[in-house]
Design a protein around this motif. Structure first.
Motif, PDB file in Angstrom:
ATOM      1  N   GLY A 268      20.665  20.718 -32.455  1.00  0.00           N
ATOM      2  CA  GLY A 268      20.136  19.403 -32.783  1.00  0.00           C
ATOM      3  C   GLY A 268      19.577  18.653 -31.597  1.00  0.00           C
ATOM      4  O   GLY A 268      19.093  17.531 -31.744  1.00  0.00           O
ATOM      5  N   ILE A 269      19.640  19.255 -30.415  1.00  0.00           N
ATOM      6  CA  ILE A 269      19.003  18.668 -29.226  1.00  0.00           C
ATOM      7  C   ILE A 269      17.595  19.251 -29.171  1.00  0.00           C
ATOM      8  O   ILE A 269      17.363  20.343 -28.638  1.00  0.00           O
ATOM      9  CB  ILE A 269      19.817  18.963 -27.959  1.00  0.00           C
ATOM     10  N   ASP A 270      16.666  18.542 -29.717  1.00  0.00           N
ATOM     11  CA  ASP A 270      15.373  19.093 -30.130  1.00  0.00           C
ATOM     12  C   ASP A 270      14.629  19.781 -28.995  1.00  0.00           C
ATOM     13  O   ASP A 270      14.068  20.869 -29.176  1.00  0.00           O
ATOM     14  CB  ASP A 270      14.529  17.960 -30.731  1.00  0.00           C
TER      15      ASP A 270
ATOM     16  N   ASP B 232      16.467  23.229 -28.130  1.00  0.00           N
ATOM     17  CA  ASP B 232      16.826  24.193 -29.172  1.00  0.00           C
ATOM     18  C   ASP B 232      15.782  25.288 -29.372  1.00  0.00           C
ATOM     19  O   ASP B 232      14.581  25.041 -29.263  1.00  0.00           O
ATOM     20  CB  ASP B 232      17.003  23.469 -30.511  1.00  0.00           C
TER      21      ASP B 232
ATOM     22  N   LEU C 202      23.340  13.385 -25.149  1.00  0.00           N
ATOM     23  CA  LEU C 202      23.483  13.643 -26.577  1.00  0.00           C
ATOM     24  C   LEU C 202      22.558  12.699 -27.339  1.00  0.00           C
ATOM     25  O   LEU C 202      22.877  11.538 -27.573  1.00  0.00           O
ATOM     26  CB  LEU C 202      24.934  13.436 -27.013  1.00  0.00           C
TER      27      LEU C 202
ATOM     28  N   LEU D 232      20.148  13.156 -30.769  1.00  0.00           N
ATOM     29  CA  LEU D 232      19.796  14.073 -31.848  1.00  0.00           C
ATOM     30  C   LEU D 232      18.509  13.679 -32.564  1.00  0.00           C
ATOM     31  O   LEU D 232      18.207  14.211 -33.632  1.00  0.00           O
ATOM     32  CB  LEU D 232      20.949  14.163 -32.842  1.00  0.00           C
TER      33      LEU D 232
END
Length: 289
Positions: free
Chosen positions: A165-167, A170, A224, A226
């Protein structure tokens, strides 16, 4: 009831990124963070059976950075196993850490303990940020798993084959390496866990029903956030923060894997096991009995 054998402890340090500030030498921020982590680990009463350095050891593949790291881990009284990450250069890494390159040119090998095997996988695609797991690497993993179907096995690789979810960090599930890894490990019931780095954050997930952990970095953390990233719009979000450096301890005992993730810093001790706490400790022990 346990089997009476002591626990096996595998330490993991990842994403050191020595050389990010190339002119600072031993005063470099990342190097000093690594030394703090190493010293914290060495100060523990219970020492690990080995240490795995799971990639991104040097930020730009500078030979001096690998040499500095190799000298630093000479203080470790246990074996140290280096791995590649996307910031590493294989040919330079293996000069400082000889003996870990296989016949196909990958930094890929097994570590055999009594009752547990560790497969260290090279996920570097030189010149690319994302991971790699080609047919040759997959065939090697398959051979190793098929040869020891009854032996519990831990897999270690730099790039997590998950979407966290860490664009901006990922992979896409459609990438060949991602799909090939999932297909390779599926159905191998002896795999007890997958340990990764790369994302600079503490993360737990699963792949094909296998528990997966991501050890946070020695280098500063990825924040963090998302939210999706629009590559056409710089939205001023924070992406890296100077959170504490970490290491992990993977504890194998009585057929179960437990992973502890430890931040390193000068923390205030708020309680100690002193005489007045003996009744509490004895009461807890009595409850278990």
């Amino acid at each position: 009831m346990g089997d009476g054998k002591p626990a096996l402890l595998i330490a993991q340090i990842t994403d050191i990124h020595i050389g990010f500030d190339a002119d600072a030498g031993e005063d470099e921020f990342n190097y000093k963070r690594f030394i703090a982590v190493r010293d914290h680990l060495l100060a523990q009463e219970v020492q690990p059976d080995c240490l795995i350095l799971s990639g991104d050891l040097a930020d730009g593949g500078d030979p001096k950075c690998y040499e500095r790291l190799a000298r630093a881990v000479e203080a470790c009284p246990f074996p140290v196993y280096p791995m590649t990450g996307n910031h590493d250069t294989r040919s330079v890494l293996v000069k400082a850490f000889p003996g870990f390159e296989n016949e196909e040119g990958f930094v890929q090998y097994t570590i055999d303990f009594e009752g547990l095997r560790v497969l260290c996988i090279d996920s570097l695609d030189q010149g690319r940020h994302g991971g790699a797991f080609c047919e040759k690497r997959a065939a090697w993993v398959t051979r190793e798993l098929d040869a020891y179907p009854e032996t519990p096995t831990l897999i270690v690789l730099h790039h997590p084959p998950i979407v966290a979810g860490i664009d901006w960090m990922d992979p896409k599930p459609s990438e060949d390496w991602y799909q090939r890894f999932h297909e390779t490990v599926a159905g191998h019931e002896q795999i007890v866990g997958i340990a990764c780095g790369h994302l600079h954050r503490p993360i737990v997930s699963e792949v094909a029903g296998i528990p997966l952990s991501v050890t946070p970095a020695v280098a500063p953390a990825v924040t963090l956030d998302l939210r999706p990233v629009d590559t056409e719009v710089a939205d001023n979000r924070g992406i890296v923060a100077a959170e504490p450096p970490f290491y992990s301890l993977h504890r194998w005992h009585d057929g179960r894997l437990v992973t502890h993730m430890q931040p390193v810093g000068d923390w205030q001790v708020l309680a100690r096991y002193e005489e007045h706490l003996k009744p509490m400790m004895q009461g807890l022990a009595d409850e278990r009995d």
